[in-house]
Design a protein around this motif. Sequence first.
Motif, PDB file in Angstrom:
ATOM      1  N   LEU A 193      -0.782 -51.785 -31.967  1.00 56.90           N
ATOM      2  CA  LEU A 193      -0.318 -53.081 -31.469  1.00 56.90           C
ATOM      3  C   LEU A 193       0.108 -52.826 -30.033  1.00 56.90           C
ATOM      4  O   LEU A 193       0.913 -51.918 -29.774  1.00 56.90           O
TER       5      LEU A 193
ATOM      6  N   SER B 175       3.723 -51.947 -29.069  1.00 55.22           N
ATOM      7  CA  SER B 175       4.499 -51.031 -29.915  1.00 55.22           C
ATOM      8  C   SER B 175       4.821 -49.700 -29.221  1.00 55.22           C
ATOM      9  O   SER B 175       3.920 -48.970 -28.800  1.00 55.22           O
ATOM     10  N   PRO B 176       6.119 -49.345 -29.147  1.00 53.58           N
ATOM     11  CA  PRO B 176       6.455 -48.024 -28.585  1.00 53.58           C
ATOM     12  C   PRO B 176       5.949 -46.894 -29.478  1.00 53.58           C
ATOM     13  O   PRO B 176       5.669 -45.795 -28.987  1.00 53.58           O
ATOM     14  N   PHE B 177       5.806 -47.179 -30.771  1.00 51.98           N
ATOM     15  CA  PHE B 177       5.321 -46.145 -31.699  1.00 51.98           C
ATOM     16  C   PHE B 177       3.815 -45.923 -31.482  1.00 51.98           C
ATOM     17  O   PHE B 177       3.334 -44.795 -31.446  1.00 51.98           O
TER      18      PHE B 177
ATOM     19  N   ARG C 175       3.128 -43.883 -28.345  1.00 54.22           N
ATOM     20  CA  ARG C 175       3.185 -42.414 -28.525  1.00 54.22           C
ATOM     21  C   ARG C 175       1.810 -41.861 -28.900  1.00 54.22           C
ATOM     22  O   ARG C 175       1.367 -40.857 -28.353  1.00 54.22           O
TER      23      ARG C 175
ATOM     24  N   LEU D 255       0.131 -58.508 -36.029  1.00 48.77           N
ATOM     25  CA  LEU D 255       1.353 -58.298 -36.824  1.00 48.77           C
ATOM     26  C   LEU D 255       2.381 -59.401 -36.534  1.00 48.77           C
ATOM     27  O   LEU D 255       2.364 -59.980 -35.479  1.00 48.77           O
ATOM     28  N   PRO D 256       3.290 -59.652 -37.456  1.00 42.86           N
ATOM     29  CA  PRO D 256       3.441 -58.961 -38.739  1.00 42.86           C
ATOM     30  C   PRO D 256       2.752 -59.658 -39.908  1.00 42.86           C
ATOM     31  O   PRO D 256       2.685 -59.107 -40.995  1.00 42.86           O
TER      32      PRO D 256
ATOM     33  N   LYS E  99      -1.954 -58.711 -41.387  1.00 43.62           N
ATOM     34  CA  LYS E  99      -2.394 -57.310 -41.369  1.00 43.62           C
ATOM     35  C   LYS E  99      -3.815 -57.179 -41.919  1.00 43.62           C
ATOM     36  O   LYS E  99      -4.166 -57.858 -42.883  1.00 43.62           O
TER      37      LYS E  99
ATOM     38  N   LYS F 174       2.809 -49.911 -44.546  1.00 42.94           N
ATOM     39  CA  LYS F 174       2.020 -51.061 -44.035  1.00 42.94           C
ATOM     40  C   LYS F 174       2.319 -51.317 -42.550  1.00 42.94           C
ATOM     41  O   LYS F 174       2.430 -52.459 -42.105  1.00 42.94           O
ATOM     42  N   LYS F 175       2.543 -50.232 -41.790  1.00 40.91           N
ATOM     43  CA  LYS F 175       2.877 -50.366 -40.368  1.00 40.91           C
ATOM     44  C   LYS F 175       1.874 -49.627 -39.498  1.00 40.91           C
ATOM     45  O   LYS F 175       1.257 -48.656 -39.948  1.00 40.91           O
ATOM     46  N   ILE F 176       1.779 -50.087 -38.245  1.00 43.09           N
ATOM     47  CA  ILE F 176       1.027 -49.318 -37.245  1.00 43.09           C
ATOM     48  C   ILE F 176       2.023 -48.392 -36.563  1.00 43.09           C
ATOM     49  O   ILE F 176       3.228 -48.676 -36.621  1.00 43.09           O
ATOM     50  N   PRO F 177       1.651 -47.312 -35.908  1.00 41.75           N
ATOM     51  CA  PRO F 177       0.266 -46.867 -35.746  1.00 41.75           C
ATOM     52  C   PRO F 177      -0.232 -46.101 -36.978  1.00 41.75           C
ATOM     53  O   PRO F 177       0.555 -45.479 -37.684  1.00 41.75           O
TER      54      PRO F 177
ATOM     55  N   GLU G  13       2.860 -42.712 -39.395  1.00 40.51           N
ATOM     56  CA  GLU G  13       4.148 -42.404 -38.761  1.00 40.51           C
ATOM     57  C   GLU G  13       3.909 -41.684 -37.428  1.00 40.51           C
ATOM     58  O   GLU G  13       3.330 -40.594 -37.380  1.00 40.51           O
ATOM     59  N   SER G  14       4.432 -42.301 -36.362  1.00 43.60           N
ATOM     60  CA  SER G  14       4.070 -41.862 -35.012  1.00 43.60           C
ATOM     61  C   SER G  14       4.372 -40.386 -34.718  1.00 43.60           C
ATOM     62  O   SER G  14       3.554 -39.707 -34.091  1.00 43.60           O
TER      63      SER G  14
ATOM     64  N   ASP H  56      14.434 -42.641 -32.070  1.00 46.25           N
ATOM     65  CA  ASP H  56      14.137 -43.587 -33.159  1.00 46.25           C
ATOM     66  C   ASP H  56      15.398 -44.081 -33.847  1.00 46.25           C
ATOM     67  O   ASP H  56      15.514 -45.247 -34.195  1.00 46.25           O
TER      68      ASP H  56
HETATM   69  N1  GSH Z   1       8.536 -45.174 -38.126  1.00 46.50           N
HETATM   70  C1  GSH Z   1       7.312 -45.815 -37.740  1.00 46.50           C
HETATM   71  C2  GSH Z   1       6.538 -44.913 -36.765  1.00 46.50           C
HETATM   72  O1  GSH Z   1       7.182 -44.096 -36.084  1.00 46.50           O
HETATM   73  O2  GSH Z   1       5.299 -44.995 -36.707  1.00 46.50           O
HETATM   74  C3  GSH Z   1       7.635 -47.176 -37.158  1.00 46.50           C
HETATM   75  C4  GSH Z   1       6.368 -47.991 -36.921  1.00 46.50           C
HETATM   76  C5  GSH Z   1       6.695 -49.487 -36.726  1.00 46.50           C
HETATM   77  O3  GSH Z   1       7.850 -49.922 -36.859  1.00 46.50           O
HETATM   78  N2  GSH Z   1       5.623 -50.264 -36.455  1.00 46.50           N
HETATM   79  C6  GSH Z   1       5.779 -51.705 -36.336  1.00 46.50           C
HETATM   80  C7  GSH Z   1       4.999 -52.397 -37.447  1.00 46.50           C
HETATM   81  O4  GSH Z   1       3.910 -52.000 -37.800  1.00 46.50           O
HETATM   82  C8  GSH Z   1       5.188 -52.204 -35.017  1.00 46.50           C
HETATM   83  S1  GSH Z   1       6.162 -51.647 -33.643  1.00 46.50           S
HETATM   84  N3  GSH Z   1       5.567 -53.475 -37.999  1.00 46.50           N
HETATM   85  C9  GSH Z   1       4.937 -54.263 -39.022  1.00 46.50           C
HETATM   86  C10 GSH Z   1       5.871 -54.594 -40.130  1.00 46.50           C
HETATM   87  O5  GSH Z   1       7.047 -54.185 -40.078  1.00 46.50           O
HETATM   88  O6  GSH Z   1       5.443 -55.265 -41.059  1.00 46.50           O
END
Ligand code: GSH
Length: 193
Positions: free
Chosen positions: A10, A13-15, A18, A37-38, A41, A53-56, A67-68, A104
């Motif tokens: 995304l 996204s700071p993650f 990385r 997002l969100p 998906k 269910k998160k990026i990246p 997990e980044s 984090d």
């Molecule tokens: N701990 C995770 C990492 O380091 O990759 C955090 C990743 C994260 O929070 N991603 C957010 C996301 O996918 C975007 S910045 N959010 C979707 C959701 O929460 O449903």
Amino acid sequence: MAEEVILLDLWSSPFGTRARIALREKGVHFDLREEDLPSNKSPLLLQMNPVHKKIPVLIHNGKPVCESHIIVQYIDETWGPESPLLPSDPHERARARFWADYVDKKIFPAGRTAYRSTGEAQEAAKKEYIEGLKAVEGELGDKAYFGGESFEEECPKLVRWAKRCMQRESVARSLPDQHKVYDRMSEIRKKVQ
Ligand code: GSH
């Protein structure tokens, strides 16, 4: 066989940033797939990261890494041993991971609260955010590598470090446009005021 490298991402996204920087530091060609997002998906994201269910999500030859921090470590171990991302000394490596984890646990949550709150809660979050940055700046010390302008007075060395990082192509190409991020945060803020 040609490698297939996909990054579910995304732009803001700071993650995700990385992972983008790490791939570009190693010169890995990858297919960047932007997620909506969100609420929308992709089936691929849900299939590849069913737990959070998160990026990246990095998908290397069909296999997901989530997990980044874990993605950065995987990239470091998989590509370009001649240009390591993490220190080779185990203690130095642990120290680098500690501070990444600190960002984090301490800085991201405070920053998020700061732009999603108002009044006293916002002031407290801003204070915590700056305290967190100062702690990271203390760790940076006079080293070359390991905010915005308004943090320059509070954390001058950290800001100079960020500017040095921006001179690296991998970082400059991976960071989201700061005006777009500002607009997005402003939209979020309108909902909390
Ligand atoms: N701990 C995770 C990492 O380091 O990759 C955090 C990743 C994260 O929070 N991603 C957010 C996301 O996918 C975007 S910045 N959010 C979707 C959701 O929460 O449903």
